[in-house]
Design a protein around this motif. Sequence first.
Motif, short mmCIF file in Angstrom:
data_model
loop_
_atom_site.label_atom_id
_atom_site.label_comp_id
_atom_site.label_asym_id
_atom_site.label_seq_id
_atom_site.Cartn_x
_atom_site.Cartn_y
_atom_site.Cartn_z
N ARG A 46 0.83 -1.21 0.00
CA ARG A 46 0.00 0.00 0.00
C ARG A 46 0.87 1.26 0.00
N ALA A 47 1.93 1.26 0.78
CA ALA A 47 2.79 2.43 0.85
C ALA A 47 3.45 2.71 -0.49
N LEU A 48 3.86 1.66 -1.20
CA LEU A 48 4.50 1.87 -2.49
C LEU A 48 3.50 2.29 -3.56
N GLU A 49 2.24 1.93 -3.40
CA GLU A 49 1.21 2.47 -4.29
C GLU A 49 1.08 3.98 -4.09
N LEU A 50 1.13 4.42 -2.84
CA LEU A 50 1.10 5.85 -2.58
C LEU A 50 2.37 6.52 -3.10
N ALA A 51 3.50 5.81 -3.02
CA ALA A 51 4.74 6.35 -3.56
C ALA A 51 4.62 6.60 -5.05
N LEU A 52 3.94 5.71 -5.75
CA LEU A 52 3.73 5.89 -7.19
C LEU A 52 2.95 7.18 -7.45
N LEU A 53 1.93 7.43 -6.66
CA LEU A 53 1.16 8.67 -6.83
C LEU A 53 2.02 9.90 -6.53
N ARG A 54 2.94 9.77 -5.59
CA ARG A 54 3.81 10.91 -5.29
C ARG A 54 4.70 11.22 -6.50
N VAL A 55 5.19 10.20 -7.15
CA VAL A 55 6.01 10.42 -8.35
C VAL A 55 5.20 11.14 -9.41
N PHE A 56 3.91 10.84 -9.50
CA PHE A 56 3.05 11.51 -10.48
C PHE A 56 2.83 12.98 -10.14
N GLY A 57 3.17 13.40 -8.92
CA GLY A 57 3.05 14.80 -8.56
C GLY A 57 4.16 15.67 -9.10
N ARG A 194 -4.00 13.22 -14.99
CA ARG A 194 -4.39 12.10 -15.85
C ARG A 194 -3.77 10.80 -15.35
N LEU A 195 -2.50 10.83 -14.99
CA LEU A 195 -1.84 9.63 -14.49
C LEU A 195 -2.40 9.19 -13.15
N ALA A 196 -2.63 10.16 -12.26
CA ALA A 196 -3.16 9.82 -10.94
C ALA A 196 -4.55 9.22 -11.03
N VAL A 197 -5.41 9.78 -11.86
CA VAL A 197 -6.77 9.26 -12.00
C VAL A 197 -6.75 7.87 -12.61
N ALA A 198 -5.96 7.67 -13.65
CA ALA A 198 -5.88 6.35 -14.29
C ALA A 198 -5.40 5.30 -13.30
N THR A 199 -4.39 5.64 -12.50
CA THR A 199 -3.85 4.68 -11.54
C THR A 199 -4.81 4.45 -10.38
N ARG A 200 -5.40 5.53 -9.87
CA ARG A 200 -6.38 5.39 -8.79
C ARG A 200 -7.54 4.51 -9.24
N ASP A 201 -8.06 4.74 -10.42
CA ASP A 201 -9.20 3.96 -10.90
C ASP A 201 -8.83 2.50 -11.13
N MET A 202 -7.61 2.25 -11.58
CA MET A 202 -7.14 0.87 -11.70
C MET A 202 -7.18 0.18 -10.34
N MET A 203 -6.68 0.85 -9.31
CA MET A 203 -6.65 0.26 -7.98
C MET A 203 -8.06 0.06 -7.43
N LEU A 204 -8.93 1.00 -7.66
CA LEU A 204 -10.32 0.84 -7.21
C LEU A 204 -10.97 -0.36 -7.89
N GLY A 205 -10.65 -0.56 -9.16
CA GLY A 205 -11.22 -1.67 -9.90
C GLY A 205 -10.81 -3.03 -9.37
#
Length: 288
Positions: A46-57, A194-205
């Motif tokens: 879970r922490a590394l998934e959040l790390a991915l979103l940080r890189v997208f920032g 765009r990257l954050a939404v695509a990745t977030r929605d993948m995880m929600l799916g």
Amino acid sequence: MRWAPPDSRSRHAIRDHIAANLDPVADHQEITFLSTCHDFPWDTRRALELALLRVFGVASTSALLVQTGELLVRTQKRYDDTVLLLAEMLENGYDSERGRAALRRMNRQHHRHVIPNDEYLYTLSTFIFEPIRWNERFGWRKLIEKEKLASYHYWKQVGALMNIKDIPPSYEAFERFNLDYEAEHLWFSEDNRRLAVATRDMMLGWVLPRALWPLGAAVMHALLDDRLLEAVGLPRPSRAMRRIVEAALRARGSLLRAMPPRRSPHLITKKRNRTYPDGYRIEDLGAR
């Protein structure tokens, strides 16, 4: 198994074994494996998934990722490829045959693009510090200093094998770099969003039907700080949602504290994969 846990029924057996017997420099692969794959597999993921979103920032990083198209068009495959390459190195050792093959494949992928060294450094730093910060908030036990230092030395060596230059010479210096870099480079761009939404929605799916995605999105947003939310263009959750999500994760930690230790490691490379349900070859991971 290359690194076996101590033969003990104590919930803190791995912590005590690391504290008494292992060195964070010489034994950084073993410590990182035991801590990640035995005591904190779910938390680290879970922490590394959040790390991915940080890189997208980071807008400059996002611009390249959007240009390649992989994370927007083949989001799940790109995510799985990255996770599997990193897991091959962690679970088998970066100096094992499979670890070296994963490293070669990762380097081949990265060398197709011109990526500034500071962006490599920032991404590497998130692999160290996001799991540590998650643990401070929600871990069923606190990481000991040897575990934190071992993570730094593990990723420092991986970074060196990736030819990343100027890796800060200490845990403290790399953490300062991480914080200073975010202060300077986390700012909004449409590519970030765009990257954050695509990745977030993948995880929600993975876990929810589409009708429940708005609720799931609010839960995910509650785990992100306001600076990151602004940088990736996601809405801030309510204070009540933050309190509920954080309380639930702390309660999970309390529950895990009372459970017996994991006797076998949680290995991503051995689990059924969404992109590769029939297995994979390391040389096929990543973009063609």
